[in-house]
Design an enzyme around this catalytic site. Structure first.
Site, PDB file in Angstrom:
ATOM      1  N   LYS A  53     -21.727 -28.450   5.653  1.00  0.00           N
ATOM      2  CA  LYS A  53     -21.049 -27.300   3.954  1.00  0.00           C
ATOM      3  C   LYS A  53     -21.175 -26.547   5.403  1.00  0.00           C
ATOM      4  O   LYS A  53     -20.814 -25.395   5.396  1.00  0.00           O
ATOM      5  CB  LYS A  53     -22.151 -27.679   3.069  1.00  0.00           C
ATOM      6  N   GLN A  97     -28.423 -27.743  -3.658  1.00  0.00           N
ATOM      7  CA  GLN A  97     -28.468 -29.171  -3.162  1.00  0.00           C
ATOM      8  C   GLN A  97     -29.078 -29.829  -4.361  1.00  0.00           C
ATOM      9  O   GLN A  97     -30.205 -29.615  -4.345  1.00  0.00           O
ATOM     10  CB  GLN A  97     -28.437 -29.491  -2.073  1.00  0.00           C
ATOM     11  N   ASP A 120     -18.958 -25.400  -7.632  1.00  0.00           N
ATOM     12  CA  ASP A 120     -19.641 -27.066  -8.082  1.00  0.00           C
ATOM     13  C   ASP A 120     -19.067 -27.544  -8.426  1.00  0.00           C
ATOM     14  O   ASP A 120     -18.664 -28.800  -8.807  1.00  0.00           O
ATOM     15  CB  ASP A 120     -20.853 -27.418  -7.852  1.00  0.00           C
TER      16      ASP A 120
END
Ligand code: NAP
Length: 281
Positions: A53, A97, A120
């Site tokens: 990422k 994460q 997200d």
């Protein structure tokens, strides 16, 4: 019939090229898009994901920071790091994460991220906004799947779509996006009786369970679009999805491979969400 492959790497490259030029335009105006990624603990898969990422951000000209903390970081300390990033004007997107260590309440952490930086799309207000058809951010994996359907110009409106898996991060938002695009949607879970009876009815079949070879060729309607979100390891340790790829590609009209399918699209849509956050800002 041999299915056409929907290549997530190729599609990602096209979308990332556009993201890169949007990032350059913002940077020129003095507002370089910025993403902060937080990793707690040393889960090996998570380490690979966050590295990918951050690298994708750098390749697109974003400002990106990776904050790594030991597995024994307290929940309170993590919340205060998020608070600091919420207030940092150089950061437009914050990603924590998952999974987090067991002593940290993941829901509490996600709710602590400012909704307008929740790239997200997992924050409860973003989940609600998606549900009511006014999404601020679409969760990256289902958003990537929709882009894949768009890339083959698939007529989603009126199609029968079956989503196997009902998690908050993939299955449920996937079902919402398909519904909003006009599909008739069925959501299956581990308690579903006779899974094949549902999947055989699917024009679009999205499988996101984490169960290798759950969907076999006899469960697929000839000509269907089969999107495999799963990420598993086979007996040789190679990456594989949730569907029997070799057999299903002889039945389906379109299929996504693993690796090289949904995986790269997920990271690409994270970049898209971050640039949208920066542009809004
Ligand atoms: P999850 O939270 O474990 O949810 C799995 C879902 O699958 C649950 O709803 C579960 O049902 C359902 N399920 C399990 N066994 C089933 C069965 N036999 N029949 C029908 N449904 C079944 O997983 P997730 O986070 O959604 O991830 C799913 C998979 O996608 C994993 O392999 C993950 O690694 C992968 N993934 C890939 C990407 C990517 O970028 N490619 C992104 C995210 C996730 P219940 O609700 O009844 O428990």
């Amino acid at each position: 019939m041999t299915a056409q492959i929907i290549n997530g790497n190729e599609l990602s490259q096209q979308i990332r090229a556009e993201v890169k030029s949007r990032a350059a335009a913002l940077t020129e105006k003095g507002s370089q898009p910025g993403l902060a990624v937080i990793l707690v603990g040393d889960n090996p898969a998570s380490q690979v994901y966050v590295r990918n990422k951050v690298k994708a951000c750098e390749d697109c000209g974003f400002y990106s920071i990776l904050e790594k903390y030991d597995a024994d970081l307290s929940e309170e300390a993590l919340l205060s790091h998020i608070d600091r990033l919420n207030q940092d004007p150089k950061i437009h997107g914050i990603l924590v994460q998952l999974p987090l260590p067991a002593h940290i309440n993941a829901n509490k952490v996600i709710e602590a991220i400012a909704a307008e930086k929740d790239v997200d799309g997992f924050h409860i207000s973003n989940a609600g906004a998606l549900m009511t058809g006014q999404p601020l951010f679409r969760p990256c994996t289902p958003y990537g799947v929709m882009k894949m359907l768009e890339s083959i110009q698939y007529p989603v409106r009126g199609a029968n779509a079956v989503v196997v898996g009902a998690s908050n991060i993939v299955g449920k938002p996937q079902a919402m996006l398909l519904l909003q695009a006009g599909a008739t949607v069925t959501i299956c879970n581990s308690k579903t009786r006779d899974l094949g009876a549902h999947t055989r009815n699917a024009d679009i079949l999205v499988v996101a369970t984490g169960k290798r070879n759950l969907v076999t060729a006899d469960m697929v309607k000839p000509g269907a679009v089969v999107i495999d979100v799963g990420m598993n390891r086979d007996d040789e340790g190679k990456l594989c999805g949730d569907v029997d790829y070799a057999a299903i590609k002889e039945v389906a009209g379109y299929i996504t491979p693993v690796p090289g399918g949904v995986g790269p699209m997920t990271i690409t849509m994270l970049l898209v969400n971050t640039i949208e956050a920066a542009e809004r800002n």
